[in-house]
Enzyme design. Structure first.
Site, PDB file in Angstrom:
ATOM      1  N   ARG A 177       0.873  -1.184   0.000  1.00  0.00           N
ATOM      2  CA  ARG A 177       0.000   0.000   0.000  1.00  0.00           C
ATOM      3  C   ARG A 177       0.906   1.229   0.000  1.00  0.00           C
ATOM      4  NH1 ARG A 177      -3.225  -2.782   4.859  1.00  0.00           N
ATOM      5  NH2 ARG A 177      -4.478  -4.220   3.625  1.00  0.00           N
ATOM      6  N   ARG A 270     -10.760   2.849   6.223  1.00  0.00           N
ATOM      7  CA  ARG A 270      -9.301   2.734   6.078  1.00  0.00           C
ATOM      8  C   ARG A 270      -8.877   3.120   4.673  1.00  0.00           C
ATOM      9  NH1 ARG A 270      -6.392  -2.877   7.593  1.00  0.00           N
ATOM     10  NH2 ARG A 270      -7.113  -3.470   5.513  1.00  0.00           N
ATOM     11  N   ARG A 281     -12.885  -9.637   1.548  1.00  0.00           N
ATOM     12  CA  ARG A 281     -12.448  -9.680   2.945  1.00  0.00           C
ATOM     13  C   ARG A 281     -13.657  -9.847   3.884  1.00  0.00           C
ATOM     14  NH1 ARG A 281      -6.843  -6.942   4.081  1.00  0.00           N
ATOM     15  NH2 ARG A 281      -5.806  -7.548   2.169  1.00  0.00           N
TER      16      ARG A 281
HETATM   17  N1  LIG Z   1     -12.161   0.187  18.046  1.00  0.00           N
HETATM   18  C1  LIG Z   1     -12.119   0.839  16.899  1.00  0.00           C
HETATM   19  N2  LIG Z   1     -13.081   1.700  16.584  1.00  0.00           N
HETATM   20  C2  LIG Z   1     -13.070   2.368  15.408  1.00  0.00           C
HETATM   21  N3  LIG Z   1     -12.135   2.231  14.466  1.00  0.00           N
HETATM   22  C3  LIG Z   1     -11.142   1.346  14.719  1.00  0.00           C
HETATM   23  C4  LIG Z   1     -11.070   0.613  15.932  1.00  0.00           C
HETATM   24  N4  LIG Z   1      -9.993  -0.184  15.891  1.00  0.00           N
HETATM   25  C5  LIG Z   1      -9.394   0.065  14.715  1.00  0.00           C
HETATM   26  N5  LIG Z   1     -10.078   0.979  14.012  1.00  0.00           N
HETATM   27  C6  LIG Z   1      -9.783   1.489  12.638  1.00  0.00           C
HETATM   28  O1  LIG Z   1     -10.172   0.431  11.750  1.00  0.00           O
HETATM   29  C7  LIG Z   1      -9.314   0.378  10.621  1.00  0.00           C
HETATM   30  C8  LIG Z   1      -8.748  -1.026  10.483  1.00  0.00           C
HETATM   31  O2  LIG Z   1      -7.847  -1.264  11.554  1.00  0.00           O
HETATM   32  P1  LIG Z   1      -6.523  -2.094  11.342  1.00  0.00           P
HETATM   33  O3  LIG Z   1      -5.847  -1.662  10.086  1.00  0.00           O
HETATM   34  O4  LIG Z   1      -5.762  -2.000  12.611  1.00  0.00           O
HETATM   35  O5  LIG Z   1      -7.151  -3.543  11.141  1.00  0.00           O
HETATM   36  P2  LIG Z   1      -6.451  -4.961  10.970  1.00  0.00           P
HETATM   37  O6  LIG Z   1      -7.221  -5.919  11.785  1.00  0.00           O
HETATM   38  O7  LIG Z   1      -5.010  -4.837  11.278  1.00  0.00           O
HETATM   39  O8  LIG Z   1      -6.666  -5.237   9.419  1.00  0.00           O
HETATM   40  P3  LIG Z   1      -5.844  -6.212   8.423  1.00  0.00           P
HETATM   41  O9  LIG Z   1      -6.037  -7.585   8.904  1.00  0.00           O
HETATM   42  O10 LIG Z   1      -6.464  -5.959   7.098  1.00  0.00           O
HETATM   43  O11 LIG Z   1      -4.407  -5.794   8.461  1.00  0.00           O
HETATM   44  C9  LIG Z   1      -8.256   1.433  10.836  1.00  0.00           C
HETATM   45  O12 LIG Z   1      -8.571   2.572  10.068  1.00  0.00           O
HETATM   46  C10 LIG Z   1      -8.334   1.742  12.337  1.00  0.00           C
HETATM   47  O13 LIG Z   1      -7.965   3.073  12.621  1.00  0.00           O
HETATM   48  N1  LIG Z   2      -1.079 -16.723   7.916  1.00  0.00           N
HETATM   49  C1  LIG Z   2      -0.588 -15.477   7.893  1.00  0.00           C
HETATM   50  N2  LIG Z   2      -1.431 -14.421   7.812  1.00  0.00           N
HETATM   51  C2  LIG Z   2      -0.900 -13.194   7.814  1.00  0.00           C
HETATM   52  C3  LIG Z   2       0.476 -12.963   7.875  1.00  0.00           C
HETATM   53  N3  LIG Z   2       0.698 -11.633   7.837  1.00  0.00           N
HETATM   54  C4  LIG Z   2      -0.508 -11.044   7.773  1.00  0.00           C
HETATM   55  N4  LIG Z   2      -1.475 -11.982   7.759  1.00  0.00           N
HETATM   56  C5  LIG Z   2      -2.924 -11.767   7.729  1.00  0.00           C
HETATM   57  O1  LIG Z   2      -3.316 -11.410   6.445  1.00  0.00           O
HETATM   58  C6  LIG Z   2      -4.514 -10.638   6.524  1.00  0.00           C
HETATM   59  C7  LIG Z   2      -4.470  -9.508   5.560  1.00  0.00           C
HETATM   60  O2  LIG Z   2      -3.457  -8.601   5.852  1.00  0.00           O
HETATM   61  P1  LIG Z   2      -3.306  -7.228   5.035  1.00  0.00           P
HETATM   62  O3  LIG Z   2      -2.049  -6.606   5.548  1.00  0.00           O
HETATM   63  O4  LIG Z   2      -3.255  -7.578   3.583  1.00  0.00           O
HETATM   64  O5  LIG Z   2      -4.531  -6.408   5.369  1.00  0.00           O
HETATM   65  C8  LIG Z   2      -4.633 -10.178   7.985  1.00  0.00           C
HETATM   66  O6  LIG Z   2      -5.701 -10.874   8.563  1.00  0.00           O
HETATM   67  C9  LIG Z   2      -3.357 -10.616   8.612  1.00  0.00           C
HETATM   68  O7  LIG Z   2      -3.534 -11.041   9.940  1.00  0.00           O
HETATM   69  C10 LIG Z   2       1.335 -14.101   7.953  1.00  0.00           C
HETATM   70  O8  LIG Z   2       2.562 -14.014   8.024  1.00  0.00           O
HETATM   71  N5  LIG Z   2       0.754 -15.315   7.951  1.00  0.00           N
END
Ligand SMILES: Nc1ncnc2c1ncn2[C@@H]1O[C@H](COP(=O)(O)OP(=O)(O)OP(=O)(O)O)[C@@H](O)[C@H]1O
Ligand SMILES: Nc1nc2c(ncn2[C@@H]2O[C@H](COP(=O)(O)O)[C@@H](O)[C@H]2O)c(=O)[nH]1
Length: 387
Positions: A177, A270, A281
């Protein structure tokens, strides 16, 4: 731990002492260990590459030599090795010379992990793990549907406790990204290269997630734990399942959204995915949540409704609610003598320095070993006895 099986270390050329064998030509140094009908030759002319020594097996019954698949990263070629056969199909390999903190290795030749890999690959397999002193706190695996807030919670934790936690940087074949940096958010990888590395046993787990390949390399986890920090893995449910089945003794946390509508709003807000990717997703999220809650993989479930509340609960689960700052603790270097003999007494490996006017000893207590290939064998306690 009971008695070790009988060991015979051949002295193929010049010089040996109490189980230690060293050849004169540095390139050709090897050690040979007999277990039952098999001889394992470690190092020598069969070097795998410049990064890790090779392994050859001789089967006495068929009088055949063969090269097994060698999983994991082993010791680099060195000035010599000592070896001892331990229980559970493990050979303790002590590497001579620097670097000192890379002296202790385990070659698994018939451990549960190796037996499972043999079945999977249909070939002869051995696997390396590096010996590490003491026990770092258990790594933390965090899973949950895309957009639930895993990354946000992990960032908060790492910001508040920078010396305590380290993030395992995953590999992925998806495109970066705009704000993502290679080597920091992910190792952005070519699919063929990543598939080859998976085949070579370099990954702790991997999975196809939302149409791309993601995986945790052993090196990513070990870079964090070797620095004395507690490792955090942000991986999907399939990956968490694989880690649960691996030798990594971790705690597993699943993060749930308050509702599917809120999850969708967060993903949209996001603004990092196309409409089609958001739909994919969200479809996957339903199955992930079901599995996360009911599979038994996760010991802890967190609802991320109000972010601050959820973060407080996470800290409480990790026993951090009262902590304000933590300093990383450096582990003292192991100073194994280059010239030594090795013997075993019950659960202790005694490394006796030779060649000088000294009787210094290093004692490795291996009674609480844990972990193993692929990755690290932990729990080695070291005592230096100076005379
Ligand atoms: N409790 C909450 N309330 C509102 N917004 C939230 C909360 N927690 C996270 N967010 C927002 O939701 C969006 C997604 O959060 P984040 O990127 O941390 O998700 P993720 O689980 O890591 O996703 P991915 O698995 O795709 O990496 C972000 O823009 C974040 O700022
Ligand atoms: N099995 C694994 N899952 C992973 C790893 N690193 C990230 N993730 C999961 O992929 C999705 C999507 O991530 P995104 O960055 O494209 O939004 C998210 O649920 C991560 O937890 C890995 O090493 N192994």
């Amino acid at each position: 731990m009971g008695e070790a099986p009988a060991i015979s270390v051949d002295h193929l050329e010049n010089g040996h002492s109490n189980g230690v064998y060293v050849k004169s030509e540095p390139k050709n140094i090897e050690i040979s260990v007999e277990i039952g009908d098999r001889t394992f030759v470690i190092g020598g002319n069969h070097e795998r590459n410049n990064f890790s020594i090779g392994v050859q097996i001789h089967d006495k019954n068929s009088n055949n030599w063969f090269s097994p698949i060698v999983l994991g990263t082993g010791p680099k070629p060195s000035q010599g090795y000592s070896a001892f056969v331990l229980e559970q199909g493990r050979i303790l390999v002590i590497k001579k010379g620097p670097p000192r903190n890379e002296s202790i290795w385990f070659l698994e030749v018939d451990s549960p992990y190796v037996r499972e890999q043999k079945k999977l690959l249909g070939k002869e397999v051995v696997a390396w793990s590096k010996g590490v002193r003491g026990n770092a706190e258990k790594p933390i695996v965090i899973s949950g549907p895309s957009g639930v807030g895993k990354g946000t919670l992990i960032s908060m934790l790492m910001k508040e406790f920078p010396s305590m936690f380290g993030f395992s940087v995953s590999h992925t074949t998806r495109s970066p990204r705009s704000m993502e940096r290679d080597g920091f958010h992910y190792h952005f990888a070519d699919k063929k290269v990543m598939e080859k590395e998976i085949k070579d046993g370099k990954f702790l787990e991997f999975a196809s997630v939302h149409g791309n390949l993601y995986g945790t390399s052993i090196e990513s986890v070990e870079m964090v734990t070797d620095s004395g920090k507690r490792c955090i893995l942000d991986i999907d449910v399939q990956g968490a399942r694989s880690v649960r089945a691996s030798s990594l003794d971790a705690i597993f946390i699943f993060v749930c959204p308050p509702s599917m509508k809120e999850l969708e709003d967060r993903l949209r807000a996001r603004g990092t995915e196309t409409e089609e990717q958001i739909q994919k997703r969200l479809r996957n999220a339903e199955a992930e949540i079901k599995e996360g809650i009911s599979s038994g993989v996760f010991g802890l479930i967190l609802y991320n409704d109000n972010l601050e509340e959820c973060y407080k609960k996470l800290k409480k689960l990790l026993g951090l609610d009262e902590v304000t700052s933590v300093n990383g603790v450096e582990i003292e270097e192991i100073n194994l003598p280059t010239e030594h003999t090795v013997s075993k007494m019950e659960d202790k490996i005694i490394i006796q320095e030779t060649g000088k006017e000294t009787r210094n000893k290093i004692v490795l207590d291996i009674s609480s070993l844990n972990g193993g290939a692929p990755g690290r064998t932990r729990g080695i306690l070291v005592d230096a006895i100076k005379f």
